[in-house]
Structures are given as structure tokens and as C-alpha cells.
Motif scaffolding. Structure first.
Motif, PDB file in Angstrom:
ATOM      1  N   GLY A 107       0.747  -1.260  -0.014  1.00 11.24           N
ATOM      2  CA  GLY A 107       0.025  -0.055  -0.047  1.00 11.24           C
ATOM      3  C   GLY A 107       0.693   1.323  -0.110  1.00 11.24           C
ATOM      4  O   GLY A 107       2.160   1.048  -0.168  1.00 11.24           O
ATOM      5  N   GLU A 131       3.167  -8.351  -1.365  1.00 16.10           N
ATOM      6  CA  GLU A 131       1.878  -8.044  -1.173  1.00 16.10           C
ATOM      7  C   GLU A 131       0.731  -9.075  -1.665  1.00 16.10           C
ATOM      8  O   GLU A 131       0.945  -9.681  -2.523  1.00 16.10           O
ATOM      9  N   MET A 159      -9.270   8.043  -1.947  1.00 13.88           N
ATOM     10  CA  MET A 159      -9.607   8.975  -2.864  1.00 13.88           C
ATOM     11  C   MET A 159      -8.728  10.612  -2.680  1.00 13.88           C
ATOM     12  O   MET A 159      -8.202  10.870  -3.729  1.00 13.88           O
ATOM     13  N   LEU A 455       1.605 -13.081  12.076  1.00 15.07           N
ATOM     14  CA  LEU A 455       2.949 -13.109  11.351  1.00 15.07           C
ATOM     15  C   LEU A 455       4.052 -13.376  12.343  1.00 15.07           C
ATOM     16  O   LEU A 455       4.900 -14.033  11.927  1.00 15.07           O
ATOM     17  N   THR A 638      -3.601   8.966   4.200  1.00 18.93           N
ATOM     18  CA  THR A 638      -2.460   8.782   3.238  1.00 18.93           C
ATOM     19  C   THR A 638      -1.252   9.543   3.720  1.00 18.93           C
ATOM     20  O   THR A 638      -0.321   8.787   3.843  1.00 18.93           O
TER      21      THR A 638
END
Ligand SMILES: Cc1cc2nc3c(=O)[nH]c(=O)nc-3n(C[C@H](O)[C@H](O)[C@H](O)COP(=O)(O)OP(=O)(O)OC[C@H]3O[C@@H](n4cnc5c(N)ncnc54)[C@H](O)[C@@H]3O)c2cc1C
Length: 657
Positions: A107, A131, A159, A455, A638
């Protein structure tokens, strides 16, 4: 009338039987997305030519059907979570590849981590990004359609460049290095008046299940998302007179929207803010403003898009900051306050709250990939990246120092030797039916933080517990291709809020013209429609609502999403001559069971002592493993994804002094 099978008849009316692109078809051939669905032969991954991403015609953005967390992307991670993965998995096959850094998650945060690492460690740094989805970008996903021969783009997730807080020097600096000047692009490329100039504005759809009658009531100034924003008193009165609401409810909504009442006379602005931070907006309306209970349905989902839950779970203070009505008589001082989690500061340092790429921040992901692996995304400007082809077969090339391997779910990450002085990290990933292991000097986990305990079972229990706390917010963004938008024109709406309906927000694609990309201008042209839903369970604490919403998403088949799209559009747009069977050309449903990063909610989360909040405990570096992703900033933006990448890389590089 087909009395025998009314379902079949209504399916035909809705167009459920129409052969439109809705499954994973590419260039006429089935493109099986997700390695779990591949025939075993394709999984071997022993030679790179076997990698799905290297196959001719591979282009995930053009896939329709169920996207977002698409089938094949999450099954391995879920079996890992359930403790069944290693029971059935083959022994990991050691790969000879060796990297300086392996990044888990492609990402914005993972891509930014690669950028920051290379910038500081030098261009010869060898970096591998793994990914689990079939595309890079994470939530910044591109939906690409070719309607009537023309390219049309929409964001499948992230967006806007906008954020509630100003971009940090690192995040703003990264945008600058990528060539993004949002304010300049806004002036050049945005077309905010396009719909307004055609007489279109905002509308509200009242559904019969919630309000007793199906009715679309338009219209307010275009660009305004909500009824009331920008409307005059008389416009609002007229709007309410057409709504299927009782007189008492209309009167109360008018009061909430326009009356200047001080509900806390004698208190200072700070004291009022404190009061508002301790009640939900629903409680504010019911108990402080004392509206009719039926008013709530009108406002219930107004916060869904921002926080994934309704007004029952959001503090009134944050709703004030978001711009919801009812506070105009309180004379609150602008600006932040203790216990306030939202501020409308925006991308203040030279940015624009409005500019967006046609595919949203997927263009930022493409720009990042271009900067990391130039031959994969040819071109040289921020404008040409929008229509640039992506050569997926160059993402994981032997010759490249930076590689991106898709369809690869990381299943184990561990420090080799002790956590204190580990010289290396071993990373194992599953691709189809095989498991591979490789080594690197360090690792950044830029993946969803709550998955990290599965993980990294070696993490301290307290850290795992903290990571589990961060429950992500589920969302669905659907992109619907329409033959034309004449029905919207007839009804004089460009965007519709549907407070009680399945899809709470429906809107024509926001116009933007950038590089060679052109948005449709004439209502006769095909267009993309954005429809969104935040699945939740009002009444529960937000984290429980998110879990319930996630379950809902995981058991909802594509067919049901499609039926809900067709049914709601038919009911909303009937007066404009819309015919779902005729007018819908393509459907992509971006399902995000793990959407926004968890943001603390002062009504439900404790006030942790400084440095003790779960995201801070959870993101602690563990040997040569550092943790990024917007989750580790407890914010869903973001800039935060970039900031956390910077921090994680800094933590690793400071190991070398
Ligand atoms: C629908 C939606 C709309 C949004 N809109 C905006 C917006 O307008 N503006 C904004 O600023 N933010 C928005 N956001 C928030 C968005 O999350 C962030 O802006 C940003 O894109 C997050 O980037 P990230 O890299 O931290 O996380 P992600 O984008 O989630 O990337 C993490 C990646 O790690 C991968 N991964 C997870 N586990 C593994 C594994 N085991 N192995 C390999 N890979 C793994 C995931 O599949 C994912 O691709 C939106 C989010 C959603 C869901």
C-alpha cells in the motif's frame, strides 16, 4: 405477469440476467484473480515466468466484480489467524534471493517505506515488497473501465489527498518529490462547477423501509454533500415540505439546521466543547436539542463515510468539527480541543482539499512505483501517470534492485537469532499452494497491524494484545458504469444521500481533467457512479460495530451487492426514466472488510497515559522488524501512512547508527 416465479421476473426488470462485465473477465478470457483460485501448475513460482503478474494481459484495475479485498487475497491470512495454515502448509522452500529490506504490504505505506529507505540507504539498496493482493496500492486501488470505448477511472478506495491535519514535512516532501502540487493541479484540472452548470445538485433519497415512502427530493447547490449545506432557509423549507416526514420532524430538522440556540448558556466555549465531547451526536439531538425521536433517521448515517459508524457512536464535538448542524447558536471557538479527535485543518500546507486524481490516490501509488521501478510505469509527469500503462511483468524483475511481488501473502516474519542482536530477518510467504522463505537485513511490516500477531508469534504478548486492539473499519465502495446520466439530469441531482438505504451515498464521478484523461461532460455519455456503504450495527461500541460489519461483508456474495445496486438505483431514479436492466453497463464492488485504520473514539476508548495507547505499544520495533501502515498512526489517512513509513524506516536505519 409471471405469477409462478415473481423473483425471475423482477430479476429481469432489474437486469440481473444481463451479461455485463461483473465477473473477473479480462480481454475475453477469465482472469482468475487471487492465487488461491489458480490451478496448481501456476503456483510453482519457481521461475518468474510462472508469476501471475508476468502473464500477458495482466491488468487488475480493469477487473470488475468483487474487488477491494478480492477472493483469493485473504483466505491464507484467515487460515493463519485460525491456526490452521501451518497444519496443511508444505515446508517452506528457501529462495536464494537476499535483500537489504523486505516490506510486507504494497500500500502507500509500504511503497513510501521503500522510497524513504532507498533515499537514505542509497540507490543500491535491494528491496522486496510482498503484497497479498493482485495489485499494488492497498486501499489506494484503481478501478478502470472502458465504457463506450473511452477510459473512465474511479477510486476503489483511498480518494483524497486531504487530511484532518496538515501534512508533515516528510509526507508533504514526498508528494513534492513525486511532482504533486495539489493546489496547482486543482486550479488546472478540477471542474467543480460542471454539474452545477447543468443545473444538478444534491438530493436526498427517503426509502420506504425507513421513512414509509420511496421519494427522491432534490435539490441544493451542486457540490454540497448534504441537504442544508449552502441552502437558503426557504430552500430548506421547500425541501422539507416535499419529504415524507411529519410536521413535527420537519420543524425540528429546520431548527437543527438553522436556529441559533445556545443550549449551554453561561458556559465558556471550552466548557461547551468538553460537554459535547462526552455525548454522541444522537444524544445531543435527542437529549440536549430535544428533537422528535424520528429526526434521528434523517441524520443517522451522516458520519458513516468518515468513521464507518453512525451518529449513535460519534461524539457531538467531532460532528461539530465535521460540519454537522445544530451548533450554530453555541458560538464555539474554531480549533481543536481536548478529547476532540477530528479537526478540519485539512491539507493546509499548500494543498487542496478538493483535488483528486481520477483514480484517487492510486495515482500516488503509481507515481511511487514509477519512482522505485521506472520501467514499470513509463512517463515523466504527474499528469501522464493517470493514463500510463503499468508493465506488471517488470515489477519483479531480477535486474531491478527494487521488486514488487504480488499475490504473495506473508505468513511468518522472524528475527534470526535473538531479538536483541539479530543480524537478519527471515520472511516466509505463501503463493498459491507453495510457501517460500527468504532473508533480509531488516523488515518493515506495512500491513494491517491487527494481523501482525499471526505473522510474528514471537512478539511480546503485551504488544500482540495492543495490536489486536486496532480493529479496522469495514467499508464498501462500488463503481457502477452507466450508459448515460440523463436520468440524473432530469432529476437535477448529481449526488444523493440516502440516510436509511443500503447504499448511503450515491454520486456521479467527480469531474477532473488531467493529462489525456477527460471526464464525461454530456449527460448522453457513459459515466461512472460511486456508491458507498459502511456496514455497522448501531447501538454497539464502534469496535464491535466494525467486527459485525466485517462479518456482514465477508458473507455477502457479489450477487447480493449487485441486486442492492440495481434495486436502489431503480427506486431512486425511477422518476428520471432510469432502467437498471438497460442503463447499467458494468459493476465493480470494492469490498474492504479491513478498511480505515482505527481512530480512537473518546466516548468509548480510555484515555491512555502518554505513550501507552495501543497503536504506540503495538508499533514498537522488534529486533530488525519495524512496523508501519496508517494503523500504526491510529489514523486513516494517506499522510499518516507515509509518516509511519518514515518512522519505521528511521527506526531500522538508526540501528546502524
Ligand atoms: C474505502 C476507503 C477510502 C479511503 N479514503 C481515503 C481518502 O480519501 N483519503 C485518505 O487520506 N485516506 C483514505 N483512506 C485511508 C487509507 O487507508 C489510507 O489513506 C492509506 O491508503 C493506507 O495505506 P497503508 O499502506 O497504510 O495501508 P493499506 O492501503 O491497507 O496497505 C496495506 C497493504 O498490506 C497488505 N497486506 C496485509 N497483510 C499482508 C500480508 N500478510 N502479506 C502481504 N501483504 C499484506 C494489504 O493487503 C494492503 O494491500 C481510505 C480507506 C478506505 C478503505
Amino acid at each position: 405477469m409471471n405469477k409462478k416465479n415473481p423473483r425471475q421476473r423482477s430479476d429481469r426488470v432489474l437486469g440481473m440476467d444481463r451479461d455485463i462485465p461483473r465477473r473477473d473477465f479480462l480481454n475475453g478470457a477469465v482472469m482468475t484473480i487471487g492465487s488461491a483460485l489458480l490451478p496448481a501448475g501456476l503456483h510453482s513460482n519457481e521461475t518468474k515466468s510462472d508469476e501471475l503478474q508476468n502473464q500477458a494481459g495482466y491488468s487488475p484495475p480493469v477487473s470488475t466484480g468483487l474487488r477491494g479485498s478480492h477472493p483469493g487475497s485473504f483466505e491464507i491470512a484467515h487460515s493463519l489467524r485460525d491456526g490452521t495454515f501451518w497444519k496443511d502448509a508444505p515446508a517452506p522452500k528457501q529462495l536464494g534471493e537476499k535483500y537489504d529490506l523486505i516490506i510486507v504490504g504494497g500500500g502507500i505505506s509500504g511503497l513510501a517505506a521503500a522510497h524513504f529507505y532507498r533515499e537514505r540507504a542509497g540507490v543500491s539498496a535491494k528491496i522486496l515488497i510482498l503484497e497479498n493482493h493482485d495489485d499494488f496500492g492497498g486501499h489506494a486501488k484503481r478501478n478502470e473501465f472502458h465504457l463506450g470505448g473511452g477510459l473512465q477511472l474511479l477510486n476503489g478506495g483511498t480518494m483524497l489527498i486531504d487530511s484532518p491535519t496538515p501534512y508533515s514535512p516528510e509526507a508533504a516532501g514526498l508528494l513534492k518529490k513525486l511532482g504533486i502540487d495539489a493546489a496547482a493541479l486543482d486550479k488546472k484540472c478540477s471542474d467543480p462547477d460542471q454539474y452545477r452548470s447543468l443545473g444538478l445538485g444534491a438530493g436526498v433519497f427517503f426509502d420506504r423501509e425507513t421513512f414509509g415512502a420511496d421519494r427522491l427530493v432534490s435539490r441544493f447547490a451542486a457540490g454540497e454533500e448534504n441537504p442544508g449545506d449552502g441552502a437558503s432557509f426557504s430552500e430548506l423549507q421547500e425541501f422539507l415540505s416535499k419529504a415524507p416526514l411529519s410536521e413535527a420532524v420537519r420543524r425540528d430538522i429546520l431548527r437543527i439546521e438553522r436556529a441559533k440556540i445556545d443550549y449551554f448558556p453561561g458556559l465558556t466555549s471550552a466548557e461547551k466543547k468538553d460537554r459535547l465531547s462526552r455525548v454522541s451526536y444522537k444524544e445531543f439531538l435527542l437529549n440536549i436539542a430535544q428533537v422528535e425521536p424520528a429526526v434521528i433517521a434523517f441524520y443517522q448515517t451522516r458520519t458513516n463515510g468518515e468513521w464507518g459508524v453512525g451518529i449513535d457512536a460519534e461524539p457531538a464535538l467531532d460532528c461539530w468539527a465535521l460540519g454537522l448542524p445544530g451548533f450554530q447558536g453555541l458560538h464555539l471557538q474554531p480549533g481543536s480541543a481536548p478529547r476532540m479527535s477530528y479537526s478540519g485543518a485539512g491539507y493546509a500546507n499548500g494543498g487542496s482539499a478538493r483535488f483528486h486524481f481520477p483514480d484517487g490516490n492510486a495515482s500516488i501509488a503509481r507515481l511511487l512505483v514509477r519512482s522505485l521501478i521506472p520501467s514499470a510505469v513509463p512517463g515523466n509527469s504527474v499528469e501522464d501517470v493517470v493514463t500510463a500503462p503499468v508493465h506488471y511483468d517488470r515489477l519483479d524483475a531480477d535486474v531491478s534492485t527494487i521488486r514488487i511481488r504480488l499475490n504473495s501473502t506473508v505468513v511468518r516474519v522472524r528475527n534470526v537469532e535473538s531479538a536483541k542482536a539479530a543480524p537478519e530477518v527471515e520472511v516466509s510467504y505463501a503463493s498459491g499452494k507453495q510457501v517460500f522463505s527468504l532473508r533480509a537485513g531488516a523488515c518493515v511490516l506495512a500491513c494491517w497491524n491487527m494481523a501482525i500477531p499471526s505473522l510474528c508469534p514471537d512478539l511480546p504478548e503485551k504488544q500482540k494484545e495492543a495490536l489486536h486492539y486496532l480493529v479496522k473499519v469495514p467499508l464498501v465502495y462500488s463503481s457502477v458504469g452507466l450508459r448515460n446520466w440523463t436520468s440524473f439530469q432530469k432529476l437535477e441531482v448529481s449526488n444523493i444521500h440516502a440516510p436509511g438505504a443500503y447504499w448511503s451515498s450515491v454520486g456521479l464521478n467527480w469531474p477532473v481533467n488531467i493529462g489525456d484523461y477527460r471526464s464525461p461532460r454530456s449527460p448522453e455519455e457513459p459515466i461512472l457512479l460511486h456508491m458507498s456503504r459502511a456496514p455497522c450495527k448501531p447501538g454497539l461500541p464502534p469496535r464491535e460495530q466494525h467486527k459485525a460489519g466485517r462479518m456482514e461483508l465477508l458473507v455477502t456474495p457479489f450477487e447480493l451487492f449487485e441486486r442492492k445496486i440495481r434495486d436502489q438505483l431503480s427506486r431512486m431514479l425511477a422518476g428520471g426514466g432510469f432502467d437498471a436492466a438497460r442503463d447499467i453497463e458494468a459493476i465493480t464492488v470494492n469490498r474492504w472488510p479491513h478498511g480505515y485504520g482505527y481512530e480512537y473514539n473518546p466516548l468509548f476508548d480510555p484515555e491512555w497515559p502518554a505513550g501507552q495507547a495501543p497503536h504506540i505499544l503495538g508499533r514498537k520495533r522488534f529486533g530488525r522488524i519495524a512496523i508501519a501502515n496508517s494503523d500504526s498512526g491510529a489514523t486513516a489517512y494517506t499522510d499518516v501512512a507515509m509518516d509511519q513509513a518514515y518512522r519505521a524506516v528511521d527506526e531500522l536505519l538508526s540501528l546502524h547508527g
